[in-house]
Design a protein around this motif. Structure first.
Motif, PDB file in Angstrom:
ATOM      1  N   GLN A  95       9.025  81.802 -20.996  1.00 46.57           N
ATOM      2  CA  GLN A  95       9.895  82.280 -22.075  1.00 46.57           C
ATOM      3  C   GLN A  95      11.306  82.526 -21.558  1.00 46.57           C
ATOM      4  OE1 GLN A  95       8.553  85.836 -24.040  1.00 46.57           O
ATOM      5  NE2 GLN A  95      10.327  85.934 -25.362  1.00 46.57           N
ATOM      6  N   PHE A  96      11.396  83.100 -20.367  1.00 42.20           N
ATOM      7  CA  PHE A  96      12.696  83.358 -19.756  1.00 42.20           C
ATOM      8  C   PHE A  96      13.450  82.045 -19.563  1.00 42.20           C
ATOM      9  CE2 PHE A  96      15.515  84.397 -16.215  1.00 42.20           C
ATOM     10  CZ  PHE A  96      16.031  85.613 -16.629  1.00 42.20           C
ATOM     11  N   THR A  97      12.760  81.042 -19.035  1.00 48.77           N
ATOM     12  CA  THR A  97      13.364  79.729 -18.804  1.00 48.77           C
ATOM     13  C   THR A  97      13.800  79.101 -20.124  1.00 48.77           C
ATOM     14  OG1 THR A  97      12.008  79.421 -16.835  1.00 48.77           O
ATOM     15  CG2 THR A  97      12.955  77.443 -17.801  1.00 48.77           C
ATOM     16  N   GLU A  98      12.962  79.232 -21.146  1.00 54.11           N
ATOM     17  CA  GLU A  98      13.283  78.665 -22.455  1.00 54.11           C
ATOM     18  C   GLU A  98      14.510  79.345 -23.067  1.00 54.11           C
ATOM     19  OE1 GLU A  98      11.153  78.845 -26.732  1.00 54.11           O
ATOM     20  OE2 GLU A  98       9.922  77.992 -25.106  1.00 54.11           O
ATOM     21  N   GLU A  99      14.584  80.661 -22.943  1.00 58.52           N
ATOM     22  CA  GLU A  99      15.707  81.393 -23.539  1.00 58.52           C
ATOM     23  C   GLU A  99      17.030  81.073 -22.853  1.00 58.52           C
ATOM     24  OE1 GLU A  99      14.674  85.531 -23.631  1.00 58.52           O
ATOM     25  OE2 GLU A  99      13.122  85.220 -25.145  1.00 58.52           O
ATOM     26  N   LEU A 100      16.997  80.838 -21.553  1.00 57.11           N
ATOM     27  CA  LEU A 100      18.242  80.517 -20.854  1.00 57.11           C
ATOM     28  C   LEU A 100      18.669  79.070 -21.086  1.00 57.11           C
ATOM     29  CD1 LEU A 100      17.955  82.391 -17.440  1.00 57.11           C
ATOM     30  CD2 LEU A 100      19.342  82.963 -19.408  1.00 57.11           C
ATOM     31  N   GLU A 101      17.730  78.235 -21.505  1.00 58.99           N
ATOM     32  CA  GLU A 101      17.984  76.844 -21.897  1.00 58.99           C
ATOM     33  C   GLU A 101      18.551  75.966 -20.787  1.00 58.99           C
ATOM     34  OE1 GLU A 101      20.407  76.903 -25.397  1.00 58.99           O
ATOM     35  OE2 GLU A 101      18.826  77.791 -26.614  1.00 58.99           O
ATOM     36  N   GLU A 102      18.736  76.489 -19.617  1.00 60.41           N
ATOM     37  CA  GLU A 102      19.309  75.708 -18.528  1.00 60.41           C
ATOM     38  C   GLU A 102      18.593  76.101 -17.243  1.00 60.41           C
ATOM     39  OE1 GLU A 102      21.546  72.840 -17.003  1.00 60.41           O
ATOM     40  OE2 GLU A 102      22.014  73.491 -19.047  1.00 60.41           O
TER      41      GLU A 102
ATOM     42  N   LYS B  65      17.162  79.394 -12.264  1.00 60.22           N
ATOM     43  CA  LYS B  65      17.070  79.419 -10.803  1.00 60.22           C
ATOM     44  C   LYS B  65      18.035  80.440 -10.218  1.00 60.22           C
ATOM     45  CE  LYS B  65      17.118  76.557  -6.655  1.00 60.22           C
ATOM     46  NZ  LYS B  65      16.914  77.727  -5.882  1.00 60.22           N
ATOM     47  N   ALA B  66      19.241  80.520 -10.748  1.00 65.14           N
ATOM     48  CA  ALA B  66      20.224  81.497 -10.254  1.00 65.14           C
ATOM     49  C   ALA B  66      19.726  82.924 -10.479  1.00 65.14           C
ATOM     50  CB  ALA B  66      21.570  81.288 -10.944  1.00 65.14           C
ATOM     51  N   PHE B  67      19.096  83.181 -11.630  1.00 60.94           N
ATOM     52  CA  PHE B  67      18.583  84.516 -11.907  1.00 60.94           C
ATOM     53  C   PHE B  67      17.436  84.847 -10.966  1.00 60.94           C
ATOM     54  CE2 PHE B  67      16.331  87.896 -14.017  1.00 60.94           C
ATOM     55  CZ  PHE B  67      17.354  88.690 -14.494  1.00 60.94           C
ATOM     56  N   PHE B  68      16.519  83.896 -10.773  1.00 64.30           N
ATOM     57  CA  PHE B  68      15.409  84.109  -9.841  1.00 64.30           C
ATOM     58  C   PHE B  68      15.919  84.339  -8.427  1.00 64.30           C
ATOM     59  CE2 PHE B  68      12.070  81.476 -12.428  1.00 64.30           C
ATOM     60  CZ  PHE B  68      12.103  82.426 -13.421  1.00 64.30           C
ATOM     61  N   ASP B  69      16.895  83.542  -8.019  1.00 65.40           N
ATOM     62  CA  ASP B  69      17.475  83.706  -6.675  1.00 65.40           C
ATOM     63  C   ASP B  69      18.105  85.085  -6.516  1.00 65.40           C
ATOM     64  OD1 ASP B  69      16.677  81.161  -5.905  1.00 65.40           O
ATOM     65  OD2 ASP B  69      18.663  80.255  -6.208  1.00 65.40           O
ATOM     66  N   SER B  70      18.770  85.561  -7.553  1.00 68.50           N
ATOM     67  CA  SER B  70      19.377  86.888  -7.511  1.00 68.50           C
ATOM     68  C   SER B  70      18.295  87.969  -7.381  1.00 68.50           C
ATOM     69  CB  SER B  70      20.206  87.115  -8.774  1.00 68.50           C
ATOM     70  OG  SER B  70      20.732  88.415  -8.790  1.00 68.50           O
ATOM     71  N   PHE B  71      17.224  87.832  -8.146  1.00 69.34           N
ATOM     72  CA  PHE B  71      16.105  88.776  -8.058  1.00 69.34           C
ATOM     73  C   PHE B  71      15.561  88.803  -6.631  1.00 69.34           C
ATOM     74  CE2 PHE B  71      11.589  89.780  -8.197  1.00 69.34           C
ATOM     75  CZ  PHE B  71      11.559  90.927  -8.963  1.00 69.34           C
TER      76      PHE B  71
END
Length: 148
Positions: A38-45, A50-56
């Motif tokens: 769902q997170f991936t779908e909402e960001l649409e890109e 990947k940038a959000f996951f990398d930041s986490f």
């Protein structure tokens, strides 16, 4: 006839300080794939995801160390802020097991800590939770890396 003091619909109390040790059915998955999807779908890109996951992943050691330092120092406000940061970021990304550990620690901090006992109790929470949180954080980050 022998009578048991435990009712049939109750489990025997195996708790320590009111907390029952988890059995395998109580342990949530490291990552909730539906939340990740769902997170991936909402960001649409995919690049944003990947940038959000990398930041986490990059912030995980800092979040855990901040929590450890606040607990060891006996600072109620800093410990609560650090555990809430860890819990909310974990929930957002679908890290269910890590969010659960953070929620359990938050509950212990809120339910048991007062201004007069924070210096004594919070370091105990550090001893009881930090190793599990660190290990779970490492496993979660490794799973996220594999997901990307």
């Amino acid at each position: 006839m022998i009578h048991s003091s435990t009712r049939h619909d109750e489990r025997p109390d195996k708790s320590i300080n009111g907390r029952r040790p988890p059995d395998s059915s109580d342990i949530p998955p490291l990552l909730d794939r539906s939340v990740l999807d769902q997170f991936t779908e909402e960001l649409e890109e995919l690049a944003y995801t990947k940038a959000f996951f990398d930041s986490f992943i990059d912030l995980m050691p800092h979040r855990i160390e901040r929590l450890r330092l606040a607990l060891v120092a006996g600072s109620f406000e800093r410990a609560l802020d650090a555990v809430l940061s860890l819990k909310s970021s974990s929930q957002m990304i679908g890290a269910r097991r890590l969010a659960g550990l953070a929620a359990a620690l938050e509950s212990g901090i809120r339910d048991e800590t007062t201004a007069s006992n924070a210096a004594m109790l919070l370091p105990r929470h550090a001893a009881g939770f930090i190793n599990d949180i660190t290990q779970c954080g490492d496993l979660t980050c490794n799973s996220l890396r594999a997901h990307c």
